[in-house]
Design a protein around this motif. Structure first.
Motif, mmCIF file in Angstrom:
data_model
loop_
_atom_site.group_PDB
_atom_site.id
_atom_site.type_symbol
_atom_site.label_atom_id
_atom_site.label_comp_id
_atom_site.label_asym_id
_atom_site.label_seq_id
_atom_site.Cartn_x
_atom_site.Cartn_y
_atom_site.Cartn_z
ATOM 1 N N ASP A 1 0.836 -1.195 0.000
ATOM 2 C CA ASP A 1 0.000 0.000 0.000
ATOM 3 C C ASP A 1 0.871 1.246 0.000
ATOM 4 O OD1 ASP A 1 1.027 -0.196 2.503
ATOM 5 O OD2 ASP A 1 -0.876 0.020 3.573
ATOM 6 N N GLU A 2 2.084 1.101 -0.524
ATOM 7 C CA GLU A 2 2.962 2.250 -0.600
ATOM 8 C C GLU A 2 3.779 2.187 -1.889
ATOM 9 O OE1 GLU A 2 6.835 0.563 1.898
ATOM 10 O OE2 GLU A 2 5.550 2.094 2.774
ATOM 11 N N LEU A 3 4.359 3.302 -2.224
ATOM 12 C CA LEU A 3 5.194 3.418 -3.412
ATOM 13 C C LEU A 3 6.419 2.511 -3.296
ATOM 14 C CD1 LEU A 3 5.299 5.394 -5.952
ATOM 15 C CD2 LEU A 3 6.962 6.682 -4.624
ATOM 16 N N PRO B 1 4.736 11.596 -3.221
ATOM 17 C CA PRO B 1 3.320 11.352 -2.892
ATOM 18 C C PRO B 1 2.385 11.646 -4.058
ATOM 19 C CG PRO B 1 4.407 12.595 -1.145
ATOM 20 C CD PRO B 1 5.343 12.587 -2.318
ATOM 21 N N TRP C 1 2.384 8.712 -6.416
ATOM 22 C CA TRP C 1 1.547 7.652 -5.865
ATOM 23 C C TRP C 1 0.069 7.978 -6.061
ATOM 24 C CZ3 TRP C 1 1.349 2.824 -4.411
ATOM 25 C CH2 TRP C 1 0.358 2.390 -3.535
ATOM 26 N N THR D 1 3.065 3.215 -9.316
ATOM 27 C CA THR D 1 3.423 2.308 -8.230
ATOM 28 C C THR D 1 4.919 2.247 -7.997
ATOM 29 O OG1 THR D 1 1.501 0.976 -8.841
ATOM 30 C CG2 THR D 1 3.082 -0.021 -7.338
ATOM 31 N N PHE E 1 9.423 7.111 3.820
ATOM 32 C CA PHE E 1 9.500 6.245 2.647
ATOM 33 C C PHE E 1 10.352 5.009 2.968
ATOM 34 C CE2 PHE E 1 8.833 10.559 1.040
ATOM 35 C CZ PHE E 1 7.747 10.368 0.205
ATOM 36 N N SER E 2 10.268 4.008 2.105
ATOM 37 C CA SER E 2 11.037 2.769 2.305
ATOM 38 C C SER E 2 11.835 2.455 1.043
ATOM 39 C CB SER E 2 10.093 1.614 2.648
ATOM 40 O OG SER E 2 9.348 1.881 3.813
#
Length: 298
Positions: free
Chosen positions: A156-158, A229, A232, A237, A268-269
């Motif tokens: 559910d994240e970029l 953001p 996204w 993706t 962020f990751s």
């Protein structure tokens, strides 16, 4: 909702490796499925509810690049996606030379003829793809790692990847945004730093002490905090950032690592990949850049 991933693109760009990796991650996969059987395969009685990956390219029966996007998006009950695999012409020719296989569109002609025809044939499919993955610089293990990041879990994240590279060995082909670190003095020309890399503290400290470093990093971080953001929110993706220097061992590595830390602090990751870190120091690659940068940079 299960995902339906069409894996397509240039022959020789790694479709089999991609499908094998997806199968290892629990996906149901099939290669060279005739296009007329797509609906029946996805909704076959008794088939599991796993994600489905279907490989189709110029060898597949009924392959029609113009019609495929609509066909994939017409399958009910799944989330359709298209992954287009690509590589440079030179790399595809090298791979065909190694395997001694014939290109499907050039059975009696040189591989480069088939590659050119296929690139024209699949141009519309490339434009319709949700993701284009250039495998030129990927070793099989690197490609599997990239696929695990993209398709291993429902996220559910970029998916953010930061790459360091050397311009002298070719620009990064996987990046959406490229940043050039060659405005900084080159640690390669400092004897005690040459054998080290940007992952070592002496090099990282040297680079961070240079005029312009702090402002560059701060402005770049702020720009990325604004952009990511919004990418996204717009449905993107995967985003690739690339930091380049001459040889890909010092300035770019330090910048990629430092930006990774800054973006993690913002939530962020990022995944960090160093394309040219394992290369040996090479004066011949650096000399041309030294002439451009001038003696104050060397």
């Amino acid at each position: 909702m299960p995902r339906l991933l069409l894996v397509t693109g240039m022959s020789g760009a790694g479709k089999s490796t991609v499908l094998d990796a997806l199968e290892d991650m629990g996906w149901d996969i099939v290669d060279n499925l005739p296009t007329g059987m797509l609906h029946d395969f996805v909704h076959a009685p008794g088939r599991s509810t796993n994600h489905v990956a279907v490989g189709m390219d110029a060898r597949s029966r009924g392959f029609d690049p113009q019609a495929l996007p609509d066909l994939v998006h017409s399958v009910p009950g799944v989330r359709p996606e298209i992954l287009y695999l690509d590589a440079t012409g030179a790399e595809l020719i090298r791979r065909y030379g190694e395997t001694r296989r014939r290109h499907p569109l050039a059975q009696d002609r040189p591989a480069e003829d088939g590659i050119g025809r296929e690139r024209d044939l699949t141009a519309a499919l490339r434009l319709a793809a949700d993701a284009v993955l250039d495998t030129t610089d990927f070793k099989p293990a690197d490609l599997r790692d990239e696929l695990r990041r993209r398709y291993g879990e429902e996220g559910d994240e970029l998916v953010l990847t930061i790459t360091s590279f050397g311009f002298a060995r070719g620009i990064s082909r996987t990046a959406d945004l490229v940043f050039d670190l060659r405005f900084l003095p080159n640690p390669h020309w400092i004897d005690e730093l040459r054998p080290l890399t940007g992952a070592d503290a002496p090099v990282a400290d040297f680079v961070a002490a240079q005029e312009g470093w702090d402002e560059f990093m701060t402005r770049t971080e702020e720009m990325l905090a604004f952009l990511l953001p919004r990418y996204w929110a717009a449905g993107k993706t995967y985003v690739g950032l690339a930091f380049g220097c001459t040889g890909g061992r010092h300035r770019s590595v330090a910048a990629a690592l430092a930006m990774g830390e800054r973006l993690r602090a913002r939530g962020f990751s990022p995944n960090i990949r160093h394309r040219d870190l394992a290369r040996r120091p090479d004066d011949s690659l650096e000399l041309g850049q030294a002439r451009i940068e001038g003696p104050e940079k060397s």
